[in-house]
Scaffold this active site. Structure first.
Site, PDB file in Angstrom:
ATOM      1  CD  GLU A 189      -3.064   0.758   0.048  1.00  0.00           C
ATOM      2  OE1 GLU A 189      -2.531   1.859  -0.180  1.00  0.00           O
ATOM      3  OE2 GLU A 189      -4.133   0.448  -0.463  1.00  0.00           O
ATOM      4  CG  HIS A 230     -12.210   0.383 -10.560  1.00  0.00           C
ATOM      5  ND1 HIS A 230     -13.507   0.404 -10.093  1.00  0.00           N
ATOM      6  CD2 HIS A 230     -11.422   0.683  -9.507  1.00  0.00           C
ATOM      7  CE1 HIS A 230     -13.504   0.715  -8.814  1.00  0.00           C
ATOM      8  NE2 HIS A 230     -12.260   0.889  -8.425  1.00  0.00           N
TER       9      HIS A 230
HETATM   10  C1  LIG Z   1     -10.082   1.779  -4.642  1.00  0.00           C
HETATM   11  S1  LIG Z   1      -8.969   1.409  -3.383  1.00  0.00           S
HETATM   12  C2  LIG Z   1      -9.065  -0.367  -3.319  1.00  0.00           C
HETATM   13  C3  LIG Z   1      -8.649  -0.889  -1.979  1.00  0.00           C
HETATM   14  C4  LIG Z   1      -8.817  -2.395  -1.819  1.00  0.00           C
HETATM   15  N1  LIG Z   1      -8.041  -3.133  -2.784  1.00  0.00           N
HETATM   16  C5  LIG Z   1     -10.272  -2.773  -1.866  1.00  0.00           C
HETATM   17  O1  LIG Z   1     -10.667  -3.461  -2.802  1.00  0.00           O
HETATM   18  O2  LIG Z   1     -11.006  -2.387  -0.953  1.00  0.00           O
HETATM   19  C6  LIG Z   1      -7.395   1.651  -4.154  1.00  0.00           C
HETATM   20  C7  LIG Z   1      -6.245   1.532  -3.196  1.00  0.00           C
HETATM   21  O3  LIG Z   1      -5.033   1.736  -3.926  1.00  0.00           O
HETATM   22  C8  LIG Z   1      -4.154   2.488  -3.109  1.00  0.00           C
HETATM   23  N2  LIG Z   1      -3.246   3.217  -3.989  1.00  0.00           N
HETATM   24  C9  LIG Z   1      -3.596   4.205  -4.863  1.00  0.00           C
HETATM   25  N3  LIG Z   1      -2.510   4.626  -5.539  1.00  0.00           N
HETATM   26  C10 LIG Z   1      -1.463   3.882  -5.083  1.00  0.00           C
HETATM   27  C11 LIG Z   1      -0.083   3.824  -5.434  1.00  0.00           C
HETATM   28  N4  LIG Z   1       0.412   4.620  -6.385  1.00  0.00           N
HETATM   29  N5  LIG Z   1       0.721   2.921  -4.802  1.00  0.00           N
HETATM   30  C12 LIG Z   1       0.202   2.103  -3.831  1.00  0.00           C
HETATM   31  N6  LIG Z   1      -1.111   2.105  -3.474  1.00  0.00           N
HETATM   32  C13 LIG Z   1      -1.925   2.982  -4.095  1.00  0.00           C
HETATM   33  C14 LIG Z   1      -5.051   3.405  -2.306  1.00  0.00           C
HETATM   34  O4  LIG Z   1      -4.410   3.802  -1.103  1.00  0.00           O
HETATM   35  C15 LIG Z   1      -6.288   2.551  -2.082  1.00  0.00           C
HETATM   36  O5  LIG Z   1      -6.251   1.895  -0.847  1.00  0.00           O
END
Ligand SMILES: C[S@@+](CC[C@H](N)C(=O)[O-])C[C@H]1O[C@@H](n2cnc3c(N)ncnc32)[C@H](O)[C@@H]1O
Length: 355
Positions: A219, A265
């Site tokens: 994360e 997505h």
């Molecule tokens: C829409 S959420 C989905 C979270 C989880 N997988 C779920 O299904 O509930 C997208 C996740 O990607 C993480 N994220 C976004 N950009 C990121 C990056 N560049 N590197 C690591 N994590 C990232 C965000 O912190 C968030 O928790």
């Protein structure tokens, strides 16, 4: 003046068939969806479901006193909500909880209160107000309204709204994570990494079911810092680790299975391919990449995926939901071999590729 005879209704001197009336009613019901959503949002915002005792009916006056609301206005709100099964009235005019209204309580295990809060939050409202312009320009209505993307807006302008959003995502995921975890076949995998795994509920659910795996939550530093409950604490996994990083740059952990749940997505094709390539770059040969998303189909059955696609269009600059063919193309562009697609009862699909 309306005058009804068998099969037809006269409206302003013209006969209207039952079919025309039904179409009119259907369209009107679709349009009033915005009122229903806003009503549920207001109920959540006011804490009405929390103020009504779980097992004892209450008078509107008492609920109004507990929520600081006007008794007549609240009476009209509850009467309308009850018509949709959110609360019910007893013969004495007192209100009680239903299966639906309970979900709006903050203390319900399956609480959807945070999702109700973000459904019509001011930032959503303002973004959706610009949909027409967004369709003309093809650009995100959110960026048009706020001059930045949603993540920057949360970080720079409204961290409290961002926290509610993250919590809503975690709540919604809690409902589906266990069911999804049982659908993932870990086969002979030793190391499983959940890339962008949020607060770690999904990887923890997998670890709970598969205590021999090495489970890793990858994360962003910011999200990991915001986690209050240690992920995996309940999971008897052989090993549970968290790794901070930026999946757009690199994923510095070698695994047999890479999970990407509701991550792809968020991105356009270019960025999606980049993230998939970053998974592949650190993977063991033959490793599996499992994208978990809703799939848009041609038929009428993928209404949630299509509606989420609209939400992505409005609030995410680059996000979109995709068809099975579009996922296969992303895999191919990332040098991966598309394999199975599994539709789960939650409507989420496991879309797999082999490195
Ligand atoms: C829409 S959420 C989905 C979270 C989880 N997988 C779920 O299904 O509930 C997208 C996740 O990607 C993480 N994220 C976004 N950009 C990121 C990056 N560049 N590197 C690591 N994590 C990232 C965000 O912190 C968030 O928790």
């Amino acid at each position: 003046m309306t005058n009804s005879t068998a099969g037809t209704t006269e409206v302003s001197g013209r006969d209207v068939s039952g079919r025309e009336l039904a179409a009119f009613e259907t369209m009107h019901r679709l349009l009033s969806g915005v009122w229903v959503a806003r009503l549920i949002h207001a109920i959540a915002e006011l804490g009405v479901a929390d103020a009504l005792p779980l097992d004892t009916p209450a008078l509107v006056a008492d609920i109004a006193a507990a929520t600081g609301t006007d008794p007549d206005a609240l009476h009209r709100v509850l009467r309308t909500a009850a018509a949709f099964g959110v609360f019910a009235a007893d013969p004495d005019g007192r209100y009680l909880h239903t299966e639906l209204s309970r979900l709006l309580r903050g203390d319900e295990p399956n609480s959807i209160r945070n999702a109700a809060l973000i459904a019509c939050a001011d930032w959503q409202w303002q973004a959706w107000a610009r949909l027409t312009d967004g369709i003309r320009s093809g650009r995100s209505a959110f960026a048009d309204a706020f001059g930045k993307d949603m993540w920057a807006y949360f970080a720079e302008d409204d961290p409290a709204a961002g926290a509610v959003f993250q919590q809503a995502m975690a709540d919604l995921a809690t409902m589906t994570d266990r069911a999804l975890a049982s659908a993932v076949d870990l086969a002979d995998a030793e190391t499983v990494i959940d890339v962008g795994g949020g607060h770690g509920h999904f990887i923890a659910a997998l670890a709970e079911r598969n205590p021999d795996i090495e489970a890793v939550l990858f994360e962003s530093e910011a999200t990991l810092a915001g986690i209050t409950e240690k992920p995996g604490a309940a999971a008897p996994a052989r090993h549970f680790a968290t790794r901070a990083g930026d999946f757009r740059e690199a994923i510095d952990y070698t695994a047999d299975i890479y999970l990407l749940k509701q991550v792809i997505h968020l991105f356009d094709d270019e960025m999606s391919v980049r993230v998939l390539r970053n998974c592949a770059a650190s993977a063991k040969p033959g490793a599996r990449i499992i994208v978990i998303e809703r799939i848009i189909t041609d038929g009428p059955e993928s209404v949630p995926a299509k509606l989420f696609d609209m939400e992505m269009f409005v609030v995410q600059s680059q996000g979109r939901e995709r068809t099975e063919r579009e996922f296969a193309e992303l895999f191919e562009r990332a040098g991966l071999r598309p394999s199975e697609v599994t539709v789960t009862p939650s409507g989420m699909c496991l879309i797999e590729a082999i490195v």
